[in-house]
Design a protein around this motif. Structure first.
Motif, short mmCIF file in Angstrom:
data_model
loop_
_atom_site.label_atom_id
_atom_site.label_comp_id
_atom_site.label_asym_id
_atom_site.label_seq_id
_atom_site.Cartn_x
_atom_site.Cartn_y
_atom_site.Cartn_z
N GLU A 64 42.89 41.78 34.44
CA GLU A 64 43.50 40.45 34.40
C GLU A 64 42.39 39.44 34.16
O GLU A 64 41.58 39.16 35.05
N PHE A 65 42.35 38.91 32.93
CA PHE A 65 41.34 37.94 32.53
C PHE A 65 41.87 36.53 32.77
O PHE A 65 43.01 36.23 32.40
N GLU A 66 41.05 35.69 33.36
CA GLU A 66 41.44 34.29 33.54
C GLU A 66 41.66 33.67 32.16
O GLU A 66 40.86 33.85 31.25
N ASN A 67 42.74 32.94 32.02
CA ASN A 67 43.07 32.30 30.75
C ASN A 67 42.35 30.96 30.67
O ASN A 67 42.67 30.05 31.43
N PRO A 68 41.37 30.79 29.78
CA PRO A 68 40.63 29.54 29.69
C PRO A 68 41.52 28.34 29.35
O PRO A 68 41.18 27.20 29.65
N GLN A 69 42.66 28.61 28.74
CA GLN A 69 43.59 27.55 28.36
C GLN A 69 44.46 27.14 29.55
O GLN A 69 45.15 26.14 29.50
N GLY A 70 44.41 27.92 30.63
CA GLY A 70 45.24 27.65 31.81
C GLY A 70 46.45 28.57 31.80
O GLY A 70 46.73 29.27 30.83
N LYS A 99 31.51 25.98 27.96
CA LYS A 99 30.13 26.37 28.30
C LYS A 99 29.89 26.24 29.80
O LYS A 99 30.32 25.26 30.43
N ASP A 100 29.19 27.22 30.37
CA ASP A 100 28.73 27.25 31.76
C ASP A 100 29.84 27.23 32.81
O ASP A 100 29.57 27.03 33.99
N ARG A 101 31.07 27.42 32.41
CA ARG A 101 32.17 27.50 33.37
C ARG A 101 32.41 28.97 33.71
O ARG A 101 32.48 29.80 32.82
N PRO A 102 32.52 29.31 35.00
CA PRO A 102 32.79 30.71 35.35
C PRO A 102 34.26 31.06 35.13
O PRO A 102 35.15 30.28 35.46
N TYR A 103 34.50 32.23 34.56
CA TYR A 103 35.85 32.76 34.35
C TYR A 103 35.93 34.11 35.05
O TYR A 103 35.05 34.95 34.88
N THR A 104 36.98 34.32 35.81
CA THR A 104 37.13 35.51 36.63
C THR A 104 37.95 36.58 35.93
O THR A 104 38.91 36.28 35.24
N VAL A 105 37.56 37.83 36.15
CA VAL A 105 38.37 38.97 35.70
C VAL A 105 38.51 39.93 36.88
O VAL A 105 37.54 40.20 37.59
N ASN A 106 39.74 40.36 37.09
CA ASN A 106 40.05 41.35 38.13
C ASN A 106 40.45 42.64 37.44
O ASN A 106 41.28 42.62 36.53
N VAL A 107 39.86 43.74 37.88
CA VAL A 107 40.11 45.04 37.27
C VAL A 107 40.61 45.99 38.35
O VAL A 107 40.04 46.05 39.44
N LEU A 117 43.16 53.13 42.73
CA LEU A 117 42.01 53.96 43.05
C LEU A 117 40.76 53.12 43.30
O LEU A 117 39.91 53.50 44.10
N GLN A 118 40.66 52.00 42.60
CA GLN A 118 39.49 51.13 42.74
C GLN A 118 39.83 49.75 42.22
O GLN A 118 40.63 49.59 41.29
N GLU A 119 39.22 48.74 42.83
CA GLU A 119 39.35 47.37 42.37
C GLU A 119 37.96 46.78 42.17
O GLU A 119 37.06 47.02 42.96
N LEU A 120 37.81 46.02 41.07
CA LEU A 120 36.55 45.34 40.76
C LEU A 120 36.86 43.88 40.45
O LEU A 120 37.94 43.56 39.97
N LYS A 121 35.89 43.05 40.68
CA LYS A 121 36.01 41.64 40.31
C LYS A 121 34.67 41.21 39.74
O LYS A 121 33.63 41.55 40.30
N THR A 122 34.69 40.50 38.62
CA THR A 122 33.45 40.00 38.03
C THR A 122 33.72 38.65 37.39
O THR A 122 34.87 38.21 37.32
#
Length: 167
Positions: A64-70, A99-107, A117-122
């Motif tokens: 699940e990628f954060e949508n930069p457009q909202g 630029k320089d804004r953090p965007y979250t992805v949950n895997v 089985l596993q969850e990751l966040k970056t």
């Protein structure tokens, strides 16, 4: 005798803890970046993972990628094949990357029965604004012909970016 029992118990404890740790970490993040392709005027997330343990057949990765457009996140379901040691996840085209804004992805790594089985966040962070890209592809077709919407017949060029982005 007591010394032998302590050594055996310690060895069993280490083996069991190693098995548990291995089961929790079946994949790890090896890279994450934004891909800006100026030729086709696109930006995407690219996340790479490496298998660190055996993954059951039929498992999928849900990113699940954060949508930069909202709005709602951009969701990607990718089947995991036993032969693959590396997994690359690329999102659909993005708009409004800043630029320089953090965007979250949950895997999530999920088995065929839906058990997580596993969850990751970056986090992703771009060193460019998407405004560096034109709003229309520079080339079209299999032969990379100049796009007539960008390269006008009168010799003028329109590289403007027309994305409507939230502030």
């Amino acid at each position: 005798m007591r010394k032998h029992l302590i050594v055996t118990a310690t060895a069993i404890g280490l083996v069991l803890s190693a098995c548990q740790r291995e089961a929790e970490n079946l994949v790890e993040v090896t890279g994450h970046l934004f891909v800006f392709n100026y030729r086709v005027a696109s930006a995407t997330y690219l996340l790479t993972l490496k298998k660190t343990g055996p993954i059951p057949d039929g498992s999928v990765i849900i990113a699940e990628f954060e949508n930069p457009q909202g709005g709602a996140p951009l969701v990607l379901n990718e089947k995991v094949y036993p032969i693959d040691d590396k997994i690359a996840l690329q999102s659909q085209n993005l708009h409004c990357v800043r630029k320089d804004r953090p965007y979250t992805v949950n895997v999530r790594l999920v088995d065929k029965d839906g058990k997580v089985l596993q969850e990751l966040k970056t986090q992703f962070r771009s060193d460019l604004d998407q405004t560096v890209l034109p709003s229309k592809p520079l080339v079209v077709g299999a032969f990379y012909d100049k796009n007539p919407e960008v390269f006008k017949p009168d010799g003028s060029v329109d590289f403007s970016n027309t994305d409507k982005c939230p502030a």
